[in-house]
Design an enzyme around this catalytic site. Structure first.
Site, mmCIF file in Angstrom:
data_model
loop_
_atom_site.group_PDB
_atom_site.id
_atom_site.type_symbol
_atom_site.label_atom_id
_atom_site.label_comp_id
_atom_site.label_asym_id
_atom_site.label_seq_id
_atom_site.Cartn_x
_atom_site.Cartn_y
_atom_site.Cartn_z
ATOM 1 C CG HIS A 200 2.149 -18.157 -55.244
ATOM 2 N ND1 HIS A 200 1.139 -18.180 -54.264
ATOM 3 C CD2 HIS A 200 3.121 -17.576 -54.862
ATOM 4 C CE1 HIS A 200 2.134 -17.374 -53.380
ATOM 5 N NE2 HIS A 200 3.199 -16.848 -53.801
ATOM 6 C CB CYS A 239 5.295 -19.259 -51.969
ATOM 7 S SG CYS A 239 5.205 -17.730 -51.257
ATOM 8 C CG HIS A 267 7.605 -16.642 -54.346
ATOM 9 N ND1 HIS A 267 6.396 -16.015 -54.513
ATOM 10 C CD2 HIS A 267 8.183 -16.184 -55.547
ATOM 11 C CE1 HIS A 267 6.045 -15.728 -55.538
ATOM 12 N NE2 HIS A 267 7.278 -15.779 -56.316
ATOM 13 C CG ASP A 309 7.693 -12.888 -52.226
ATOM 14 O OD1 ASP A 309 7.230 -11.846 -52.694
ATOM 15 O OD2 ASP A 309 6.558 -13.667 -52.338
ATOM 16 C CG HIS A 310 5.567 -10.979 -49.229
ATOM 17 N ND1 HIS A 310 4.559 -11.761 -49.003
ATOM 18 C CD2 HIS A 310 5.483 -10.793 -50.749
ATOM 19 C CE1 HIS A 310 3.715 -11.978 -49.884
ATOM 20 N NE2 HIS A 310 4.237 -11.358 -51.025
ATOM 21 C CE1 TYR A 324 7.385 -8.508 -54.063
ATOM 22 C CE2 TYR A 324 5.198 -7.954 -53.210
ATOM 23 C CZ TYR A 324 6.201 -8.749 -53.827
ATOM 24 O OH TYR A 324 5.544 -10.111 -54.243
#
Length: 346
Positions: A200, A239, A267, A309-310, A324
């Protein structure tokens, strides 16, 4: 076709799990009960001085990355109708990253996890090379569309915080030296176990942060990573929020790494701003052409896992775990399912 999974902490209330099944998610990416990411979880500037012990005490079934514990974790998800397809957590790794006493013990534990994942049949491990903390934010409740809450990073605000005591060890040169040592040790184990390593990027992709060097913050760095120890099992986590801050052509970057088989995990998210100052966005509101990104994955034949994600925290939800909360994740899954249908329609 790219597959949509979701991240679960084993300790998240299980009454939320059926919601994922209802929106069509059958595959799970998991944290570990006592893993480094589960312990770090929230990483605003105010949390950066809260550090776990180097290695947690094992439970009755051993450490959460051991074979017996992973068997139980896999069984827990299978009983709920899910398949465990990736783990996004590891034993503590800062002694490895910083080259401190204890490095060999932590390397042994990392290799133990790889072997256990291979035995259980979990094919992807997402890890990072960020010392002391993982993703850093200076704001955890920034108002967004309709009053939803998102996270923010402002480097000017972070500069007001004092350097971390580990900064002397966390020079970029040392981090690269220790990373090469790490890769040469673990890639052969990953190959033997059949587990793909997915590195990542730094979040934010900027260096230093509180005096700590950060090296996984550019496209050139990831080119170096995949060439450092060439292997089908040495790859990256694409990501998108981080890579979008490194390039003006994210779909082109997906094609570049994807055509070489180096994207092992995705991601799927977006941000608005620069590495020095950005905010997270709704998936349908950011500046990146996410449909073009999915078409790029289709073009290179990527059939691995993507997870949202996020996401923003929506009305009525607790912001206890920024990025999350569940409602935003359900919105993201539905939006991505629509993009995927459009991207693969041809």
């Amino acid at each position: 076709m790219i597959r949509i999974a979701e991240l679960l902490d084993p300790n998240v209330p299980r009454d939320l799990w059926p919601l994922l099944k209802q929106v069509g998610v059958d595959e799970i990416v998991s944290l570990l009960d006592e893993g480094e990411q589960a312990i770090r979880w929230v990483h605003s500037e105010s949390h950066l001085d809260e550090r776990p012990a180097s290695i947690p005490r094992p439970g009755p079934d051993g450490h959460s990355w051991s074979r017996p514990a992973l068997d139980l974790l896999n069984e827990r998800y299978e009983n709920a109708g899910f398949s465990l397809v990736a783990i996004e957590d590891t034993p503590p790794m800062d002694d490895i990253r910083l080259g401190r006493a204890g490095r060999e013990e932590q390397l042994d534990l990392f290799c133990e996890q790889l072997r256990a994942m291979g035995a259980v049949g979990v094919p992807v491990l997402c890890y990072n090379w960020i010392t002391v903390y993982s993703w850093a934010r200076t704001g955890l409740a920034v108002p967004a569309r309709g009053g939803a809450l998102v996270t923010e990073y402002d480097h000017a605000a972070m500069l007001k915080a004092p350097p971390r005591p580990e900064a002397e060890l966390a020079t970029e040169e040392r981090l690269w030296e220790n990373f090469e040592y790490f890769l040469r040790r673990v890639v052969p184990v990953a190959e033997e176990a059949g587990v793909r390593l997915a590195l990542h990027p730094d979040d934010p992709p900027i260096s230093p942060v509180r005096g700590l060097g950060r090296i996984m913050r550019s496209v050139e760095a990831f080119e170096r990573v995949v060439e450092l120890v060439p292997s089908d099992f040495n790859g990256i986590t694409m990501c998108q929020g981080n890579f979008a801050l490194m390039t003006d052509d994210l779909p082109g970057l997906i094609r570049e790494f994807g055509s070489r088989g180096k994207i092992h995990f995705v991601h799927f998210r977006d941000v608005r701003g620069t590495p020095e100052h950005f905010v997270e966005t709704f998936h349908d509101q950011g500046p990146t052409d996410l449909l073009a990104c999915l078409r790029a994955y289709a073009d290179v034949g990527y059939e691995g896992v993507l997870r949202p994600d996020h996401v923003p925290t929506l009305y009525g939800e607790s912001n206890e775990r920024p990025g999350y909360a569940f409602l935003g994740r359900l919105h993201a899954v539905g939006y991505i399912e629509g993009l995927r249908e459009a991207a693969y329609a041809g």
